[in-house]
Design an enzyme around this catalytic site. Structure first.
Site, PDB file in Angstrom:
ATOM      1  N   THR A   1       0.847  -1.199   0.000  1.00  0.00           N
ATOM      2  CA  THR A   1       0.000   0.000   0.000  1.00  0.00           C
ATOM      3  C   THR A   1       0.883   1.249   0.000  1.00  0.00           C
ATOM      4  OG1 THR A   1      -1.870  -1.036   1.085  1.00  0.00           O
ATOM      5  CG2 THR A   1      -1.510   1.260   1.651  1.00  0.00           C
TER       6      THR A   1
ATOM      7  N   ARG B   1     -14.252  -6.495   0.078  1.00  0.00           N
ATOM      8  CA  ARG B   1     -13.410  -6.369   1.281  1.00  0.00           C
ATOM      9  C   ARG B   1     -12.705  -5.006   1.275  1.00  0.00           C
ATOM     10  NH1 ARG B   1      -7.787  -5.163   2.442  1.00  0.00           N
ATOM     11  NH2 ARG B   1      -7.285  -6.069   4.452  1.00  0.00           N
ATOM     12  N   VAL B   2     -12.744  -4.329   2.403  1.00  0.00           N
ATOM     13  CA  VAL B   2     -12.047  -3.049   2.542  1.00  0.00           C
ATOM     14  C   VAL B   2     -11.180  -3.131   3.786  1.00  0.00           C
ATOM     15  CG1 VAL B   2     -12.324  -0.554   2.838  1.00  0.00           C
ATOM     16  CG2 VAL B   2     -13.965  -1.827   1.431  1.00  0.00           C
ATOM     17  N   GLY B   3      -9.895  -2.770   3.641  1.00  0.00           N
ATOM     18  CA  GLY B   3      -8.977  -2.774   4.779  1.00  0.00           C
ATOM     19  C   GLY B   3      -9.013  -1.429   5.497  1.00  0.00           C
ATOM     20  N   ASP B   4      -7.932  -1.117   6.177  1.00  0.00           N
ATOM     21  CA  ASP B   4      -7.867   0.106   6.982  1.00  0.00           C
ATOM     22  C   ASP B   4      -7.660   1.382   6.158  1.00  0.00           C
ATOM     23  OD1 ASP B   4      -5.284  -1.228   6.474  1.00  0.00           O
ATOM     24  OD2 ASP B   4      -4.471   0.622   7.326  1.00  0.00           O
TER      25      ASP B   4
END
Ligand code: ASP
Length: 305
Positions: A173, A201-204
């Site tokens: 990232t 899906r979504v991360g931080d």
């Protein structure tokens, strides 16, 4: 709204992810970070805002193709790219986040448009429509697929992420933090997320307080690492709170990494305080970064062989 501590000094840092950086990736990721930092510094030296600087730097990282963002993004379970980004203005506390976006090569610019709008978060197909309405470049989603990532996806058998994917320390990232001449801080983070992620899906990364945070009264922060564990730690905000509590950025970054122990999370962050001091810290094998603290005479970058 300029911060009263404005000193006319500029400072900036970028990262290209905290992960298990292979020997042949060391130079490309370091040089990619350095090039992005130079673009951001040029904006700041020309009197541009910290928001302009982080956007320009992250756009460069998104175009690079080495990173899990923009042109180099990991593929999801369907073999497609979907991107997340977040941006925050430390002067006004305005935020802009986009998630699960397809067909937008520079989601950091889309996050900027959201930040400038009356909304805070736009996701999914609506985000692409928002891009079209606001003059942000779009593309056909298949053109976003990097051949390296297609090969990786095929080699892993396609489909869903393997069990224990997070322990493989995937993440490259990207993110940037900047302090402009007016004393204003800004932060941005952009990602393709985790390899083989389930659709949606979504991360931080786009979550304000987890993957991105900026407040002139504390710090600008961009994080990278295991999103599912960074979110509950509200890690970017916790790191900024350490600055608000009196720590300088380098000490705050180290103390923030110590907070990861609670969930045994693997992650890294860049942190910039309003004095232009920079903290770079991670507990993964390495992090790709380039930085220019306010008192710098030359760029600090890594990793190096
Ligand atoms: N934090 C990102 C995510 O979980 C991954 C990374 O930092 O590379 O989506």
């Amino acid at each position: 709204m300029a911060d009263r501590r404005a000193s006319g000094r500029i400072a900036m840092a970028v990262h290209g992810g905290a992960f298990n950086i292979a020997p042949d990736e060391v130079d490309p990721v370091r040089l990619g970070c350095r090039a992005a930092l130079e673009i951001g510094l040029e904006v700041l030296r020309g009197g541009g805002s910290s928001l302009d600087a982080v956007e320009a730097a992250v756009r460069s990282l998104e175009s690079n193709g080495e990173f899990d963002a923009g042109a180099g993004a990991f593929l999801d379970e369907d073999g497609e790219v979907s991107l997340d980004a977040g941006m925050m203005d430390g002067a006004t506390l305005a935020t802009g986040s986009v998630a699960a976006v397809q067909g937008v090569p520079h989601v950091v610019t889309l996050a900027r448009r959201v930040l400038e709008s009356e909304y805070a978060v736009i996701v999914g197909p609506g985000a692409r429509r928002f891009a079209e309405r606001h003059g942000v470049e779009t593309c056909e989603p298949p053109t976003q697929i990097h051949p390296r990532e297609k090969a990786r996806w095929l080699a892993s058998g396609g489909g869903q992420a393997e069990a224990g994917w997070a322990t493989k320390l995937f993440g490259d990232t990207v993110g940037a933090v900047a302090l402009d001449r007016d004393g204003n801080l800004a932060a941005a983070t952009s990602t393709g997320g985790s390899p083989g992620k389930p659709k949606g899906r979504v991360g931080d990364s786009p979550f304000v307080g987890a993957g991105v945070f900026a407040d002139n009264h504390s710090a600008a922060v961009s994080t990278t690492g295991h999103g599912e564990l960074i979110i509950p730690l509200v890690w970017a905000k916790e790191a900024a709170n350490l600055v608000a509590g009196g720590l300088a950025a380098p000490e705050a970054a180290k103390a923030a990494v110590a907070l990861l122990k609670r969930l045994d999370a693997r992650a890294g962050l860049i942190l910039l305080d309003s004095e232009g001091r920079i903290g770079l810290a991670w507990n993964t094998p390495a992090m790709a970064y380039a930085a220019w603290p306010a008192d710098a005479t030359e760029i600090v970058d890594g990793p190096r062989r």
